[in-house]
Design a protein around this motif. Structure first.
Motif, PDB file in Angstrom:
ATOM      1  N   SER A   1       0.938  -1.483  -0.124  1.00 15.36           N
ATOM      2  CA  SER A   1       0.121  -0.093  -0.113  1.00 15.36           C
ATOM      3  C   SER A   1       0.937   1.131   0.108  1.00 15.36           C
ATOM      4  N   GLU A   2       1.796   1.053   0.865  1.00 15.10           N
ATOM      5  CA  GLU A   2       2.629   2.342   0.780  1.00 15.10           C
ATOM      6  C   GLU A   2       3.654   2.505  -0.298  1.00 15.10           C
ATOM      7  N   LYS A   3       3.984   1.199  -0.877  1.00 12.66           N
ATOM      8  CA  LYS A   3       4.914   1.457  -2.187  1.00 12.66           C
ATOM      9  C   LYS A   3       4.333   1.711  -3.326  1.00 12.66           C
ATOM     10  N   ILE A   4       2.883   1.668  -3.455  1.00  8.97           N
ATOM     11  CA  ILE A   4       2.150   1.896  -4.675  1.00  8.97           C
ATOM     12  C   ILE A   4       1.384   3.316  -4.627  1.00  8.97           C
ATOM     13  N   GLY A   5       1.131   3.466  -3.037  1.00  9.22           N
ATOM     14  CA  GLY A   5       0.243   4.774  -2.807  1.00  9.22           C
ATOM     15  C   GLY A   5      -1.081   4.596  -3.033  1.00  9.22           C
ATOM     16  N   ALA A   6      -1.563   3.106  -2.890  1.00 14.94           N
ATOM     17  CA  ALA A   6      -3.004   2.812  -2.922  1.00 14.94           C
ATOM     18  C   ALA A   6      -3.242   1.989  -1.556  1.00 14.94           C
ATOM     19  N   THR A   7      -4.532   1.748  -1.393  1.00 14.98           N
ATOM     20  CA  THR A   7      -4.982   0.695  -0.496  1.00 14.98           C
ATOM     21  C   THR A   7      -4.882  -0.747  -0.981  1.00 14.98           C
ATOM     22  N   VAL A   8      -3.987  -1.572  -0.882  1.00 13.17           N
ATOM     23  CA  VAL A   8      -3.890  -2.798  -1.693  1.00 13.17           C
ATOM     24  C   VAL A   8      -4.313  -3.700  -0.628  1.00 13.17           C
ATOM     25  N   TYR A   9      -5.171  -4.622  -1.014  1.00  9.42           N
ATOM     26  CA  TYR A   9      -5.667  -5.954  -0.294  1.00  9.42           C
ATOM     27  C   TYR A   9      -5.013  -7.196  -1.196  1.00  9.42           C
ATOM     28  N   LEU A  10      -4.768  -8.032  -0.658  1.00  8.39           N
ATOM     29  CA  LEU A  10      -4.419  -9.446  -1.256  1.00  8.39           C
ATOM     30  C   LEU A  10      -5.161 -10.424  -0.896  1.00  8.39           C
ATOM     31  N   LYS A  11      -5.772 -11.091  -1.826  1.00  5.10           N
ATOM     32  CA  LYS A  11      -6.627 -12.312  -1.829  1.00  5.10           C
ATOM     33  C   LYS A  11      -6.060 -13.372  -1.927  1.00  5.10           C
ATOM     34  N   ARG A  12      -5.557 -14.194  -0.496  1.00  2.00           N
ATOM     35  CA  ARG A  12      -4.635 -15.078  -0.350  1.00  2.00           C
ATOM     36  C   ARG A  12      -5.062 -16.502  -0.796  1.00  2.00           C
ATOM     37  N   GLU A  13      -5.002 -16.552  -2.116  1.00  2.00           N
ATOM     38  CA  GLU A  13      -5.400 -18.171  -2.593  1.00  2.00           C
ATOM     39  C   GLU A  13      -4.128 -19.146  -2.206  1.00  2.00           C
ATOM     40  N   ASP A  14      -3.068 -18.529  -1.758  1.00  2.00           N
ATOM     41  CA  ASP A  14      -1.985 -19.192  -1.575  1.00  2.00           C
ATOM     42  C   ASP A  14      -2.048 -20.000  -0.109  1.00  2.00           C
ATOM     43  N   LEU A  15      -3.207 -19.637   0.423  1.00  2.00           N
ATOM     44  CA  LEU A  15      -3.626 -20.066   2.069  1.00  2.00           C
ATOM     45  C   LEU A  15      -4.628 -21.255   2.012  1.00  2.00           C
ATOM     46  N   SER A  16      -4.900 -21.628   0.620  1.00  6.74           N
ATOM     47  CA  SER A  16      -6.326 -22.731   0.592  1.00  6.74           C
ATOM     48  C   SER A  16      -5.406 -23.826   0.951  1.00  6.74           C
ATOM     49  N   PRO A  17      -6.117 -24.886   1.428  1.00  5.74           N
ATOM     50  CA  PRO A  17      -5.587 -26.266   1.674  1.00  5.74           C
ATOM     51  C   PRO A  17      -4.514 -26.901   0.797  1.00  5.74           C
ATOM     52  N   VAL A  18      -4.490 -26.460  -0.625  1.00  4.36           N
ATOM     53  CA  VAL A  18      -3.472 -27.056  -1.597  1.00  4.36           C
ATOM     54  C   VAL A  18      -2.811 -26.112  -2.160  1.00  4.36           C
ATOM     55  N   ARG A  19      -2.856 -24.574  -1.448  1.00  2.00           N
ATOM     56  CA  ARG A  19      -1.928 -23.405  -1.866  1.00  2.00           C
ATOM     57  C   ARG A  19      -2.110 -22.977  -3.258  1.00  2.00           C
ATOM     58  N   SER A  20      -3.341 -23.066  -3.666  1.00  2.00           N
ATOM     59  CA  SER A  20      -3.873 -22.382  -4.717  1.00  2.00           C
ATOM     60  C   SER A  20      -5.240 -22.435  -5.093  1.00  2.00           C
ATOM     61  N   TYR A  21      -5.754 -21.674  -5.985  1.00  2.00           N
ATOM     62  CA  TYR A  21      -7.152 -21.567  -6.106  1.00  2.00           C
ATOM     63  C   TYR A  21      -7.910 -22.687  -6.921  1.00  2.00           C
ATOM     64  N   LYS A  22      -7.023 -23.595  -7.398  1.00  2.00           N
ATOM     65  CA  LYS A  22      -7.392 -24.705  -8.472  1.00  2.00           C
ATOM     66  C   LYS A  22      -8.514 -25.612  -7.808  1.00  2.00           C
TER      67      LYS A  22
ATOM     68  N   VAL B   1      -7.702  -4.894  -5.225  1.00  2.00           N
ATOM     69  CA  VAL B   1      -7.398  -6.191  -4.519  1.00  2.00           C
ATOM     70  C   VAL B   1      -6.662  -6.845  -5.837  1.00  2.00           C
ATOM     71  N   ALA B   2      -5.760  -7.478  -5.123  1.00  2.00           N
ATOM     72  CA  ALA B   2      -4.728  -8.452  -5.935  1.00  2.00           C
ATOM     73  C   ALA B   2      -4.890  -9.827  -5.704  1.00  2.00           C
ATOM     74  N   VAL B   3      -5.467 -10.597  -6.738  1.00  2.00           N
ATOM     75  CA  VAL B   3      -5.236 -12.230  -6.165  1.00  2.00           C
ATOM     76  C   VAL B   3      -4.213 -12.751  -6.182  1.00  2.00           C
ATOM     77  N   VAL B   4      -3.641 -13.470  -5.145  1.00  2.00           N
ATOM     78  CA  VAL B   4      -2.708 -14.147  -5.213  1.00  2.00           C
ATOM     79  C   VAL B   4      -2.888 -15.464  -5.299  1.00  2.00           C
ATOM     80  N   SER B   5      -2.600 -16.209  -6.589  1.00  2.00           N
ATOM     81  CA  SER B   5      -3.043 -17.251  -7.139  1.00  2.00           C
ATOM     82  C   SER B   5      -2.510 -18.621  -6.586  1.00  2.00           C
ATOM     83  N   GLY B   6      -1.295 -18.575  -5.843  1.00  2.00           N
ATOM     84  CA  GLY B   6      -0.743 -19.755  -5.758  1.00  2.00           C
ATOM     85  C   GLY B   6       0.773 -19.688  -4.905  1.00  2.00           C
ATOM     86  N   GLY B   7       1.035 -20.281  -3.901  1.00  2.00           N
ATOM     87  CA  GLY B   7       2.333 -20.675  -3.483  1.00  2.00           C
ATOM     88  C   GLY B   7       3.056 -21.832  -3.455  1.00  2.00           C
ATOM     89  N   ASN B   8       2.768 -22.472  -4.322  1.00  2.00           N
ATOM     90  CA  ASN B   8       3.392 -24.049  -4.620  1.00  2.00           C
ATOM     91  C   ASN B   8       4.843 -23.766  -5.198  1.00  2.00           C
TER      92      ASN B   8
END
Length: 420
Positions: free
Chosen positions: A36-57, A310-317
């Motif tokens: 948020s500070e870096k971009i000068g906006a209010t940035v939210y992350l939709k954390r799909e990397d925190l699903s049980p399989v670490r992605s939205y799939k 809002v930025a969708v974080v799609s995966g963390g595998n």
């Protein structure tokens, strides 16, 4: 699309979202102070990397399977082709429903990904390794499905899969108290997620959709620019979760209303910068495709200033064995690491004279010298890391002043792939 059909779609998404709660709660929507500070906006992350399989799939695979079982009854047999996130989501859905599943994976699939898929699927899934590349195992899966032995669960080009991915939109809407962000950014591979969000938010005023693709696999951008579905002749497979040569046919029918300017192209080297930045600063582990939406913030900074994003974080595998490659790509993109081939006189003291040309911040990362008899010069393969990209300009000036013949091969993909 009529208002009634859109209303029906949203109702189906609501039912699918409720069904998903059997497996996991809504993934977090988190305000990120650093971005948020870096971009000068209010940035939210939709954390799909925190699903049980670490992605939205998991959403699409679960929804496809649930609806098929509802119509065909228990005892259904499914198959899929994947070497990554779709395989893991598919496996977990099979385990949940007690359905038999066969997953076709390339022989080259890392053992870590095979083991994780087995862990999620247990006895419900069988893994078949076939072919060296995805296209080969995909053909094997289609042939198996065509034989009548199983129902193919597609990774993205399917109405039920699109509906499942759209559940992310419903969750975002609820987590923001019904107030939509000014801008929603989603990554694009095959287009299932992008199509689901496009349909779900259709007709909603005051919110813009933006998409992020890897520069080396920008199938949506190419198709929108051409005005028709376009298959890329070649792709860079680094961002493997989004490295698709051609987005889905059904997905493009939904996405073709967008302009090419709505798609941000993210260089693979810069994605590596973003992955390392989020790991080191925020402690967030991202796979390359999972970093796309966050990486695109760099290019969208002016558009986003002062907005709610809002930025969708799609995966963390992410396989940490790839970390040296990620660091390598990031340094080369920043211009802080280069590779050279140069010729050095074959005389005593020549190497010492050469080393004196390096600056105080220049670090030799690779050095291979081949001395040949009956020749005046020997060849050197040199890799140099430095603290400031401008140091290479000074180094090249020193080489020129001393008459050192040098060739920069950093951006020569063929040679680089052979030696780096």
């Amino acid at each position: 699309m009529t208002a009634d059909s859109l209303s029906d779609f949203r109702a189906r998404v609501a039912a699918s979202t409720e069904a998903l709660r059997q497996l996991f709660p809504a993934t977090p929507l988190q305000r990120n102070a650093y971005l948020s500070e870096k971009i000068g906006a209010t940035v939210y992350l939709k954390r799909e990397d925190l699903s049980p399989v670490r992605s939205y799939k998991l959403r699409g695979a679960f929804t496809f399977m649930r609806k098929h079982i509802a119509s065909a009854g228990k005892g259904a047999h499914f198959c899929a082709a994947s070497a990554g996130n779709h395989a893991q989501g598919f496996a977990m859905a099979c385990q949940h429903f007690g359905a038999k599943g066969r997953i076709f994976m390339p022989v080259t699939t890392p053992k870590q990904k095979i083991d994780k898929t087995k862990m999620f699927g247990g006895d419900a899934v069988e893994i078949v390794l076939t072919g060296d590349f995805f296209d080969e195992c995909y053909a094997a899966a289609k042939a198996y499905a065509a034989s009548g032995a199983a129902e193919m669960a597609p990774p993205f080009d399917d109405a039920d899969v699109i509906e499942g991915q759209a559940t992310i939109g419903l969750e975002i809407e609820g987590q923001m108290g019904g107030k939509l962000p000014d801008v929603l950014i989603a990554p694009v591979g095959g287009g299932g997620l992008a199509a689901g969000l496009t349909r779900f938010f259709e007709g909603r005023e005051g919110m813009r959709l933006r998409f992020a693709e890897p520069l080396g696999a920008a199938g949506l951008h190419a198709s929108l620019k051409a005005g028709r579905l376009t298959k890329l002749p070649r792709i860079d497979g680094f961002a493997d979760g989004a490295a698709v040569a051609e987005i889905g046919t059904l997905n493009f029918e939904i996405l073709k209303r967008h302009s090419p300017q709505s798609v941000t192209l993210c260089p693979e080297g810069r994605l590596c910068q973003t992955m390392l930045e989020m790991l080191n600063v925020e402690g967030v582990v991202l796979e390359p495709a999972g970093a796309l939406s966050i990486d695109s913030l760099r290019d969208l900074r002016e558009e986003l200033r002062g907005k709610t994003v809002v930025a969708v974080v799609s995966g963390g595998n992410f396989d940490f064995e790839r970390l040296p490659d990620v660091r390598e790509r990031a340094l080369r993109f920043e211009g802080k690491k280069k590779y050279f081939i140069l010729r050095l006189p074959q005389r005593p003291g020549a190497l010492r004279d050469f080393l004196d040309l390096l600056g105080p911040d220049d670090d030799i990362a690779r050095f291979e010298y081949l001395k040949k008899t009956s020749r005046e010069y020997g060849s050197i393969l040199l890799g140099v890391e430095t603290g400031d990209a401008q140091n290479f300009r000074v180094l090249m000036e020193r080489f020129a002043a001393k008459g050192v013949k040098v060739e920069d091969i950093t951006d020569d993909q063929l040679i680089s792939d052979l030696i780096v």
